[in-house]
Design a protein around this motif. Sequence first.
Motif, PDB file in Angstrom:
ATOM      1  N   VAL A  12       0.831  -1.200   0.000  1.00 55.16           N
ATOM      2  CA  VAL A  12       0.000   0.000   0.000  1.00 55.16           C
ATOM      3  C   VAL A  12       0.871   1.258   0.000  1.00 55.16           C
ATOM      4  CG1 VAL A  12      -1.635   1.345   1.390  1.00 55.16           C
ATOM      5  CG2 VAL A  12      -1.996  -1.098   1.038  1.00 55.16           C
ATOM      6  N   PHE A  13       1.918   1.266   0.830  1.00 54.97           N
ATOM      7  CA  PHE A  13       2.706   2.482   0.981  1.00 54.97           C
ATOM      8  C   PHE A  13       3.813   2.629  -0.054  1.00 54.97           C
ATOM      9  CE2 PHE A  13       1.020   2.192   5.356  1.00 54.97           C
ATOM     10  CZ  PHE A  13       0.359   3.405   5.352  1.00 54.97           C
ATOM     11  N   CYS A  14       4.407   1.532  -0.484  1.00 51.11           N
ATOM     12  CA  CYS A  14       5.519   1.617  -1.434  1.00 51.11           C
ATOM     13  C   CYS A  14       5.462   0.395  -2.344  1.00 51.11           C
ATOM     14  CB  CYS A  14       6.844   1.697  -0.672  1.00 51.11           C
ATOM     15  SG  CYS A  14       8.254   1.956  -1.734  1.00 51.11           S
ATOM     16  N   TRP A  15       4.588   0.422  -3.333  1.00 52.58           N
ATOM     17  CA  TRP A  15       4.365  -0.747  -4.149  1.00 52.58           C
ATOM     18  C   TRP A  15       5.568  -1.170  -4.988  1.00 52.58           C
ATOM     19  CZ3 TRP A  15       4.648  -0.356  -9.403  1.00 52.58           C
ATOM     20  CH2 TRP A  15       4.517   0.917  -9.964  1.00 52.58           C
ATOM     21  N   PRO A  16       6.440  -0.262  -5.480  1.00 50.15           N
ATOM     22  CA  PRO A  16       7.597  -0.779  -6.229  1.00 50.15           C
ATOM     23  C   PRO A  16       8.546  -1.621  -5.364  1.00 50.15           C
ATOM     24  CG  PRO A  16       7.279   1.543  -6.719  1.00 50.15           C
ATOM     25  CD  PRO A  16       6.395   1.208  -5.578  1.00 50.15           C
TER      26      PRO A  16
END
Length: 65
Positions: A12-16
Amino acid sequence: MVGFLLWLLLLVFCWPLALLALVLWPIVWLVSLPFRLVGITLHAVFAFLGALLMLPARVLRGRPA
Protein backbone atom coordinates in the motif's frame (compact mmCIF):
# COMPACT_ATOMS: atom_id res chain seq x y z
CA MET A 1 0.31 -14.44 8.62
CA VAL A 2 2.07 -11.43 10.12
CA GLY A 3 4.60 -11.46 7.28
CA PHE A 4 1.80 -11.36 4.73
CA LEU A 5 0.12 -8.45 6.50
CA LEU A 6 3.41 -6.56 6.60
CA TRP A 7 3.88 -7.20 2.89
CA LEU A 8 0.37 -5.87 2.20
CA LEU A 9 1.19 -2.77 4.23
CA LEU A 10 4.37 -2.31 2.21
CA LEU A 11 2.36 -2.82 -0.97
CA VAL A 12 0.00 0.00 0.00
CA PHE A 13 2.71 2.48 0.98
CA CYS A 14 5.52 1.62 -1.43
CA TRP A 15 4.36 -0.75 -4.15
CA PRO A 16 7.60 -0.78 -6.23
CA LEU A 17 9.59 -1.96 -3.22
CA ALA A 18 6.95 -4.59 -2.40
CA LEU A 19 7.03 -5.94 -5.95
CA LEU A 20 10.84 -5.99 -5.90
CA ALA A 21 10.76 -7.95 -2.64
CA LEU A 22 8.24 -10.35 -4.17
CA VAL A 23 10.48 -10.97 -7.18
CA LEU A 24 13.77 -11.20 -5.25
CA TRP A 25 12.56 -13.49 -2.44
CA PRO A 26 12.92 -16.76 -4.44
CA ILE A 27 16.43 -15.73 -5.50
CA VAL A 28 17.42 -14.99 -1.90
CA TRP A 29 15.96 -18.34 -0.85
CA LEU A 30 17.97 -20.18 -3.51
CA VAL A 31 21.19 -18.42 -2.50
CA SER A 32 20.66 -19.24 1.19
CA LEU A 33 19.81 -22.90 0.55
CA PRO A 34 23.44 -24.17 0.47
CA PHE A 35 24.14 -22.42 3.78
CA ARG A 36 21.16 -24.17 5.34
CA LEU A 37 22.37 -27.53 4.05
CA VAL A 38 25.84 -26.88 5.49
CA GLY A 39 24.25 -25.95 8.82
CA ILE A 40 22.17 -29.13 8.90
CA THR A 41 25.24 -31.20 8.04
CA LEU A 42 27.40 -29.58 10.72
CA HIS A 43 24.66 -30.06 13.29
CA ALA A 44 24.51 -33.77 12.41
CA VAL A 45 28.31 -34.13 12.59
CA PHE A 46 28.50 -32.48 16.01
CA ALA A 47 25.60 -34.59 17.30
CA PHE A 48 27.40 -37.72 16.09
CA LEU A 49 30.67 -36.65 17.73
CA GLY A 50 28.85 -35.91 20.99
CA ALA A 51 27.18 -39.32 20.94
CA LEU A 52 30.50 -40.97 20.15
CA LEU A 53 32.23 -39.23 23.06
CA MET A 54 29.44 -40.15 25.48
CA LEU A 55 29.31 -43.80 24.37
CA PRO A 56 31.83 -45.12 26.95
CA ALA A 57 29.92 -43.49 29.79
CA ARG A 58 26.64 -44.95 28.55
CA VAL A 59 28.18 -48.41 28.22
CA LEU A 60 29.79 -48.28 31.71
CA ARG A 61 26.61 -47.00 33.32
CA GLY A 62 24.85 -50.24 32.51
CA ARG A 63 21.16 -50.95 32.42
CA PRO A 64 18.88 -49.46 35.05
CA ALA A 65 17.61 -52.03 37.54
